[in-house]
Design a protein around this motif. Structure first.
Motif, PDB file in Angstrom:
ATOM      1  N   SER A   9       0.484  -6.679  13.366  1.00  0.00           N
ATOM      2  CA  SER A   9       1.445  -6.428  14.446  1.00  0.00           C
ATOM      3  C   SER A   9       2.064  -5.040  14.286  1.00  0.00           C
ATOM      4  N   ARG A  10       2.595  -4.516  15.389  1.00  0.00           N
ATOM      5  CA  ARG A  10       3.255  -3.218  15.356  1.00  0.00           C
ATOM      6  C   ARG A  10       4.452  -3.262  14.412  1.00  0.00           C
ATOM      7  N   ALA A  11       5.238  -4.321  14.467  1.00  0.00           N
ATOM      8  CA  ALA A  11       6.416  -4.455  13.605  1.00  0.00           C
ATOM      9  C   ALA A  11       6.001  -4.467  12.128  1.00  0.00           C
ATOM     10  N   HIS A  12       4.910  -5.180  11.837  1.00  0.00           N
ATOM     11  CA  HIS A  12       4.419  -5.234  10.455  1.00  0.00           C
ATOM     12  C   HIS A  12       3.945  -3.849  10.000  1.00  0.00           C
ATOM     13  N   ALA A  13       3.237  -3.134  10.875  1.00  0.00           N
ATOM     14  CA  ALA A  13       2.772  -1.787  10.547  1.00  0.00           C
ATOM     15  C   ALA A  13       3.966  -0.856  10.319  1.00  0.00           C
ATOM     16  N   TYR A  14       4.961  -0.936  11.165  1.00  0.00           N
ATOM     17  CA  TYR A  14       6.155  -0.099  11.026  1.00  0.00           C
ATOM     18  C   TYR A  14       6.847  -0.365   9.686  1.00  0.00           C
ATOM     19  N   THR A  15       6.994  -1.654   9.331  1.00  0.00           N
ATOM     20  CA  THR A  15       7.631  -2.028   8.063  1.00  0.00           C
ATOM     21  C   THR A  15       6.819  -1.515   6.886  1.00  0.00           C
ATOM     22  N   ARG A  16       5.504  -1.666   6.946  1.00  0.00           N
ATOM     23  CA  ARG A  16       4.644  -1.213   5.846  1.00  0.00           C
ATOM     24  C   ARG A  16       4.705   0.313   5.688  1.00  0.00           C
ATOM     25  N   ILE A  17       4.629   1.037   6.803  1.00  0.00           N
ATOM     26  CA  ILE A  17       4.668   2.499   6.750  1.00  0.00           C
ATOM     27  C   ILE A  17       6.017   2.970   6.213  1.00  0.00           C
ATOM     28  N   PRO A  40       2.526  -0.996  -6.408  1.00  0.00           N
ATOM     29  CA  PRO A  40       1.442  -1.952  -6.123  1.00  0.00           C
ATOM     30  C   PRO A  40       1.058  -1.897  -4.638  1.00  0.00           C
ATOM     31  N   LEU A  41      -0.243  -1.794  -4.380  1.00  0.00           N
ATOM     32  CA  LEU A  41      -0.754  -1.721  -3.011  1.00  0.00           C
ATOM     33  C   LEU A  41      -1.745  -2.854  -2.782  1.00  0.00           C
ATOM     34  N   ASP A  42      -1.678  -3.448  -1.607  1.00  0.00           N
ATOM     35  CA  ASP A  42      -2.676  -4.454  -1.257  1.00  0.00           C
ATOM     36  C   ASP A  42      -3.659  -3.854  -0.259  1.00  0.00           C
ATOM     37  N   ASP A  43      -4.574  -4.671   0.224  1.00  0.00           N
ATOM     38  CA  ASP A  43      -5.620  -4.199   1.128  1.00  0.00           C
ATOM     39  C   ASP A  43      -5.036  -3.638   2.426  1.00  0.00           C
ATOM     40  N   VAL A  44      -4.000  -4.265   2.953  1.00  0.00           N
ATOM     41  CA  VAL A  44      -3.374  -3.784   4.195  1.00  0.00           C
ATOM     42  C   VAL A  44      -2.776  -2.401   3.963  1.00  0.00           C
ATOM     43  N   ASP A  45      -2.076  -2.223   2.851  1.00  0.00           N
ATOM     44  CA  ASP A  45      -1.522  -0.905   2.523  1.00  0.00           C
ATOM     45  C   ASP A  45      -2.628   0.139   2.461  1.00  0.00           C
ATOM     46  N   ARG A  46      -3.719  -0.184   1.798  1.00  0.00           N
ATOM     47  CA  ARG A  46      -4.826   0.764   1.650  1.00  0.00           C
ATOM     48  C   ARG A  46      -5.458   1.102   2.999  1.00  0.00           C
ATOM     49  N   ARG A  47      -5.576   0.131   3.873  1.00  0.00           N
ATOM     50  CA  ARG A  47      -6.139   0.392   5.201  1.00  0.00           C
ATOM     51  C   ARG A  47      -5.188   1.261   6.030  1.00  0.00           C
ATOM     52  N   ILE A  48      -3.883   1.023   5.914  1.00  0.00           N
ATOM     53  CA  ILE A  48      -2.902   1.874   6.607  1.00  0.00           C
ATOM     54  C   ILE A  48      -2.998   3.307   6.085  1.00  0.00           C
TER      55      ILE A  48
END
Length: 154
Positions: A42-50, A12-20
């Motif tokens: 945030s950088r931490a949020h991006a790192y966690t998502r990636i 499952p992907l949300d909008d943030v995942d798709r934008r990343i």
């Protein structure tokens, strides 16, 4: 539709995942800081998502897009294969191991497999098709479509 045995489920992907994913598809070398800034998280949020997207296999690998002509691969073709019944599983890894084969797809229609083959010249392309592909047990027929010009849209 039933899943094949061993086939991983959709993540499952949300909008943030798709934008990343869109940012990293555009530039796989983009820093996490830049991804975070572009996606407005945030950088931490991006790192966690990636890390999650990579761990779940959504981001399978990071790679460079190479201009085949500039890299000396002046002859390209899409090659279709008709296979003997039940030979796909044995051939899949053999096809992927040929350095000149840049993409392999099992398809439905008039043929079973389509390959993108890139070679240094037509002599090398002929060698791959005649000496390697047509010689594989399980390959019944091939058809070759020369590429005159291609555009990578990624």
């Amino acid at each position: 539709m039933a899943r094949l045995e061993g086939e991983p489920g959709e993540v499952p992907l949300d909008d943030v995942d798709r934008r990343i994913i869109a940012e990293l598809t555009r530039d796989g070398r983009m820093s996490v800081t830049q991804v975070a800034e572009n996606v407005h998280i945030s950088r931490a949020h991006a790192y966690t998502r990636i890390a999650r997207l990579t761990g779940e296999g959504v981001l399978a690998k990071f790679t460079a897009i190479v201009d085949p002509i500039k890299a000396g691969l002046k002859s390209s073709a899409y090659v279709t294969l008709k296979l003997r019944q039940h030979s796909w599983r044995e051939l899949r890894d053999q096809l992927a191991a040929i350095p000149e084969v840049h993409h392999v797809a099992l398809v439905g229609g008039d043929f079973d497999v389509i390959l993108l083959v890139r070679a240094v010249d037509n002599i090398d392309l002929r060698r791959v098709i005649f000496d390697q592909l047509q010689a594989m047990p399980g390959v019944i027929d091939t058809q070759t479509f020369l590429v005159f010009e291609d555009v990578d849209t990624r």
